[in-house]
Motif scaffolding. Structure first.
Motif, mmCIF file in Angstrom:
data_model
loop_
_atom_site.group_PDB
_atom_site.id
_atom_site.type_symbol
_atom_site.label_atom_id
_atom_site.label_comp_id
_atom_site.label_asym_id
_atom_site.label_seq_id
_atom_site.Cartn_x
_atom_site.Cartn_y
_atom_site.Cartn_z
ATOM 1 N N ALA A 154 0.799 -1.227 0.000
ATOM 2 C CA ALA A 154 0.000 0.000 0.000
ATOM 3 C C ALA A 154 0.834 1.281 0.000
ATOM 4 C CB ALA A 154 -0.952 0.017 1.195
ATOM 5 N N GLY A 155 2.145 1.201 -0.275
ATOM 6 C CA GLY A 155 2.838 2.453 -0.481
ATOM 7 C C GLY A 155 4.065 2.753 0.345
ATOM 8 N N GLY A 156 4.838 1.755 0.773
ATOM 9 C CA GLY A 156 6.059 2.046 1.507
ATOM 10 C C GLY A 156 7.053 2.833 0.672
ATOM 11 N N THR A 157 7.196 2.459 -0.595
ATOM 12 C CA THR A 157 8.108 3.176 -1.487
ATOM 13 C C THR A 157 7.420 4.383 -2.121
ATOM 14 O OG1 THR A 157 7.487 1.611 -3.248
ATOM 15 C CG2 THR A 157 9.534 1.178 -2.056
ATOM 16 N N VAL A 158 6.272 4.147 -2.733
ATOM 17 C CA VAL A 158 5.592 5.181 -3.513
ATOM 18 C C VAL A 158 5.156 6.349 -2.637
ATOM 19 C CG1 VAL A 158 3.693 5.653 -5.100
ATOM 20 C CG2 VAL A 158 4.764 3.387 -5.082
ATOM 21 N N VAL A 159 4.690 6.057 -1.435
ATOM 22 C CA VAL A 159 4.140 7.089 -0.556
ATOM 23 C C VAL A 159 5.176 7.562 0.453
ATOM 24 C CG1 VAL A 159 2.342 7.634 1.149
ATOM 25 C CG2 VAL A 159 1.794 6.204 -0.848
ATOM 26 N N HIS A 160 5.614 6.700 1.337
ATOM 27 C CA HIS A 160 6.344 7.153 2.521
ATOM 28 C C HIS A 160 7.820 7.437 2.260
ATOM 29 C CE1 HIS A 160 2.795 6.714 4.884
ATOM 30 N NE2 HIS A 160 2.634 5.479 4.436
ATOM 31 N N ILE A 161 8.527 6.548 1.579
ATOM 32 C CA ILE A 161 9.913 6.855 1.239
ATOM 33 C C ILE A 161 9.951 8.059 0.306
ATOM 34 C CG2 ILE A 161 11.939 6.025 -0.019
ATOM 35 C CD1 ILE A 161 11.396 3.250 1.101
ATOM 36 N N ASN A 162 9.067 8.086 -0.644
ATOM 37 C CA ASN A 162 8.979 9.193 -1.599
ATOM 38 C C ASN A 162 8.767 10.533 -0.888
ATOM 39 O OD1 ASN A 162 8.841 10.476 -4.078
ATOM 40 N ND2 ASN A 162 6.881 9.607 -4.665
ATOM 41 N N ALA A 163 7.771 10.593 -0.019
ATOM 42 C CA ALA A 163 7.483 11.832 0.713
ATOM 43 C C ALA A 163 8.581 12.163 1.713
ATOM 44 C CB ALA A 163 6.141 11.707 1.429
ATOM 45 N N GLY A 164 9.129 11.160 2.386
ATOM 46 C CA GLY A 164 10.171 11.401 3.371
ATOM 47 C C GLY A 164 11.430 11.984 2.760
ATOM 48 N N VAL A 165 11.855 11.444 1.628
ATOM 49 C CA VAL A 165 13.019 11.989 0.932
ATOM 50 C C VAL A 165 12.733 13.414 0.464
ATOM 51 C CG1 VAL A 165 14.444 11.800 -1.139
ATOM 52 C CG2 VAL A 165 13.921 9.761 0.207
ATOM 53 N N ALA A 166 11.558 13.622 -0.116
ATOM 54 C CA ALA A 166 11.198 14.953 -0.611
ATOM 55 C C ALA A 166 11.195 15.975 0.514
ATOM 56 C CB ALA A 166 9.833 14.910 -1.295
ATOM 57 N N GLY A 167 10.663 15.602 1.665
ATOM 58 C CA GLY A 167 10.655 16.515 2.800
ATOM 59 C C GLY A 167 12.054 16.883 3.250
ATOM 60 N N GLY A 168 12.941 15.897 3.314
ATOM 61 C CA GLY A 168 14.314 16.170 3.720
ATOM 62 C C GLY A 168 15.052 17.055 2.735
ATOM 63 N N PRO A 354 14.457 -12.182 -2.160
ATOM 64 C CA PRO A 354 13.431 -11.208 -1.764
ATOM 65 C C PRO A 354 14.003 -9.997 -1.031
ATOM 66 C CG PRO A 354 12.682 -13.441 -1.292
ATOM 67 C CD PRO A 354 14.129 -13.540 -1.678
ATOM 68 N N LEU A 355 15.029 -10.224 -0.192
ATOM 69 C CA LEU A 355 15.636 -9.107 0.517
ATOM 70 C C LEU A 355 16.312 -8.153 -0.465
ATOM 71 C CD1 LEU A 355 16.476 -7.659 3.103
ATOM 72 C CD2 LEU A 355 18.440 -9.221 3.252
ATOM 73 N N GLY A 356 17.007 -8.693 -1.445
ATOM 74 C CA GLY A 356 17.634 -7.861 -2.461
ATOM 75 C C GLY A 356 16.619 -7.051 -3.247
ATOM 76 N N ASP A 357 15.469 -7.667 -3.553
ATOM 77 C CA ASP A 357 14.419 -6.940 -4.266
ATOM 78 C C ASP A 357 13.895 -5.770 -3.452
ATOM 79 O OD1 ASP A 357 14.582 -8.626 -6.436
ATOM 80 O OD2 ASP A 357 12.919 -9.915 -5.800
ATOM 81 N N GLN A 358 13.710 -6.001 -2.163
ATOM 82 C CA GLN A 358 13.174 -4.929 -1.310
ATOM 83 C C GLN A 358 14.172 -3.790 -1.161
ATOM 84 O OE1 GLN A 358 9.828 -6.737 -1.394
ATOM 85 N NE2 GLN A 358 9.937 -4.890 -0.143
ATOM 86 N N VAL A 359 15.438 -4.134 -0.942
ATOM 87 C CA VAL A 359 16.461 -3.099 -0.820
ATOM 88 C C VAL A 359 16.593 -2.328 -2.135
ATOM 89 C CG1 VAL A 359 18.931 -2.678 -0.487
ATOM 90 C CG2 VAL A 359 17.725 -4.313 0.979
ATOM 91 N N GLY A 360 16.534 -3.040 -3.252
ATOM 92 C CA GLY A 360 16.623 -2.386 -4.554
ATOM 93 C C GLY A 360 15.487 -1.420 -4.796
ATOM 94 N N ALA A 361 14.263 -1.828 -4.452
ATOM 95 C CA ALA A 361 13.101 -0.956 -4.637
ATOM 96 C C ALA A 361 13.208 0.288 -3.770
ATOM 97 C CB ALA A 361 11.824 -1.721 -4.307
ATOM 98 N N ALA A 362 13.646 0.104 -2.508
ATOM 99 C CA ALA A 362 13.812 1.251 -1.626
ATOM 100 C C ALA A 362 14.884 2.202 -2.167
ATOM 101 C CB ALA A 362 14.186 0.783 -0.217
ATOM 102 N N ILE A 364 15.836 2.653 -5.322
ATOM 103 C CA ILE A 364 15.334 3.363 -6.500
ATOM 104 C C ILE A 364 14.404 4.492 -6.075
ATOM 105 C CG2 ILE A 364 13.845 3.143 -8.533
ATOM 106 C CD1 ILE A 364 14.983 0.308 -8.890
ATOM 107 N N ALA A 365 13.527 4.212 -5.117
ATOM 108 C CA ALA A 365 12.588 5.241 -4.650
ATOM 109 C C ALA A 365 13.334 6.421 -4.036
ATOM 110 C CB ALA A 365 11.613 4.644 -3.636
ATOM 111 N N ILE A 366 14.360 6.129 -3.239
ATOM 112 C CA ILE A 366 15.145 7.205 -2.616
ATOM 113 C C ILE A 366 15.824 8.057 -3.680
ATOM 114 C CG2 ILE A 366 17.186 7.671 -1.209
ATOM 115 C CD1 ILE A 366 16.401 5.181 0.465
ATOM 116 N N ALA A 367 16.483 7.408 -4.617
ATOM 117 C CA ALA A 367 17.223 8.137 -5.643
ATOM 118 C C ALA A 367 16.294 8.944 -6.536
ATOM 119 C CB ALA A 367 18.049 7.152 -6.484
ATOM 120 N N TRP A 368 15.203 8.330 -6.957
ATOM 121 C CA TRP A 368 14.266 9.022 -7.859
ATOM 122 C C TRP A 368 13.678 10.259 -7.189
ATOM 123 C CZ3 TRP A 368 13.278 8.165 -12.959
ATOM 124 C CH2 TRP A 368 12.219 8.887 -13.507
ATOM 125 N N SER A 369 13.200 10.088 -5.981
ATOM 126 C CA SER A 369 12.585 11.207 -5.272
ATOM 127 C C SER A 369 13.603 12.311 -5.000
ATOM 128 C CB SER A 369 11.972 10.729 -3.955
ATOM 129 O OG SER A 369 11.330 11.784 -3.284
#
Length: 438
Positions: A154-168, A354-362, A364-369
């Motif tokens: 429901a949005g750990g990358t799209v919502v919260h990491i995205n908004a958290g990076v943007a805020g910082g 699966p751990l590598g996939d999760q770290v990779g997604a996080a 990408i979200a950090i870098a993109w945002s």
């Protein structure tokens, strides 16, 4: 299935409530009394701007039929919802509320010092360049879903990491508030914050449980599958949040000797953030672990802003970025195929994949945002500018930007009523005006 569509309408309304009034109250109470209206207005304006933008091209960019390099869909293929019909309108409304609250979350990092005009310009640019592409990459069949297989219910990358990076990033670009680190900037009304936290928890069931995607769509949905998945995600959301609140209070008690109401409210949000990506991927034990880890780490992380000199006013980085990373990465350890939407993670024999996939997604979200927000933030700083004047900030941004005060008790009643008319208004007769007979 009629029940599925009925629930999605309710879930959409719950998520809408998360922005206004829930987030507005939560952030408003944490602000200073001279800026509470501006803080709440930033949530309301986010709803107005992002809501329109999402209908025009946001849905098309996120979930349209075409794909541009795995990054976004053609914004013009479904422009203005052309060609959208039937039950898809409910999906549009639901996803629109996600875009709205993601943008609104950012405002907490830049409280007390930003011109409303700059915020209005930032919103459509940011959701277009950062939110819609990440939504497509994770949920719309784009790069992350194609190549990583990362889970984000429901949005750990799209919502919260995205908004958290943007805020910082924006906090760094805009700079510190006048007096940051030198004078107290305490929340002015923790009652509002506690009410807002409670409403956020209530609305989050729409956020998480409403994110169920049933094979075959609503008409062909299996009732047993629907009941099982909604029940698991509802329970996981609840117990993770309970664990996070208690863990935050425990850390507060150890570090500062007090367990505070602000800590309880913040712990609630930290738990909700962390369980967002994982609520359908873990069992009850996993949900408790994720909540407890998120509550403890976020409680520790919010104190780092003073050591780092980062004026993240209302702890968007400490709660949403840290909590989003915790919830996203721990899926790689705690996900289990026994959960409705999960696969086996490292602790359940699934290996490191699966751990590598999760770290990779996080990552990408950090870098993109970070890149998108930096470009937009600097462009605004060097054109119309972000900040109100130092004098306006000291006097109060509510007065400067809105010509209002949240607690105007004793200077007048209503809009434009002169002070000489206060007593007359309370007595039900017309006020005495200059030049009029007594």
């Amino acid at each position: 299935m009629d029940g599925y569509y009925a629930w999605m309408i309710v879930a959409t309304a719950l998520v809408l409530m998360m922005t206004t009034p829930a987030l507005a109250l939560f952030y408003g109470g944490m602000s200073r009394s001279k800026s509470v209206l501006n803080m709440m207005m930033m949530s309301y304006v986010a709803l107005g701007v992002v809501g329109i933008v999402y209908v025009l091209w946001g849905w098309s960019m996120s979930f349209g039929p075409s794909d541009v390099g795995g990054v976004f869909a053609n914004p013009f293929s479904l422009f203005g919802l052309e060609g959208v019909a039937g039950g898809s309108y409910i999906a549009v409304c639901f996803q629109m509320t996600f875009a709205v609250i993601t943008a609104a979350l950012i405002s907490g990092a830049i409280a007390d010092r930003v011109k409303l005009s700059a915020w209005v310009v930032f919103l459509p640019l940011w959701v277009t360049l950062s939110y819609f592409p990440l939504g497509h990459m994770v949920w719309g069949g784009g790069f992350i879903s194609q190549h990583l297989g990362a889970q984000d219910y429901a949005g750990g990358t799209v919502v919260h990491i995205n908004a958290g990076v943007a805020g910082g990033v924006l906090a760094l670009i805009i700079g510190k508030r006048v007096g940051f680190g030198k004078e107290p900037m305490k929340p002015h009304n923790l009652t509002l914050t506690m009410v807002g936290a409670g409403l956020l928890w209530f609305g989050w069931y729409g956020f998480n449980v409403g994110s169920i995607v049933l094979a075959g769509g609503g008409e062909k949905a299996d009732t047993r599958q629907f009941m099982t998945e909604t029940g698991v995600t509802f329970l996981n959301t609840t117990i993770a949040t309970c664990a996070a609140m208690l863990a935050w209070l425990a850390v507060e008690r150890v570090l500062h000797g007090k367990a505070t109401s602000l800590g309880a409210a913040s712990g609630i949000v930290a738990g909700l953030v962390a369980i967002t990506p994982s609520c359908g991927a873990v069992d009850t034990l996993g949900a408790i672990v994720i909540g407890a880890v998120a509550g403890a780490l976020c409680a520790w992380a919010v104190g780092l802003k003073y050591k780092m000199g980062l004026d993240d006013s209302l702890d968007v980085v400490g709660v949403h970025l840290v909590g989003g990373i915790v919830g996203t990465v721990l899926i790689g350890f705690l996900s289990t195929s026994s959960a409705p939407g999960g696969i086996d993670g490292l602790f359940y024999g699934g290996g490191l994949g699966p751990l590598g996939d999760q770290v990779g997604a996080a990552g990408i979200a950090i870098a993109w945002s970070a890149v998108c927000t930096t470009v937009i933030g600097l462009a605004i700083r060097h054109t119309i500018g972000w900040r109100v004047s130092d004098e306006a900030e000291v006097e109060g941004i509510d007065s400067d930007q809105h010509g209002e005060a949240a607690y105007d008790l004793g200077t007048g009643l209503g809009r434009g009523l002169p002070s000489s008319g206060v007593l007359a208004a309370t007595q039900g007769r017309a006020p005495v005006t200059e030049g009029a007979p007594a």
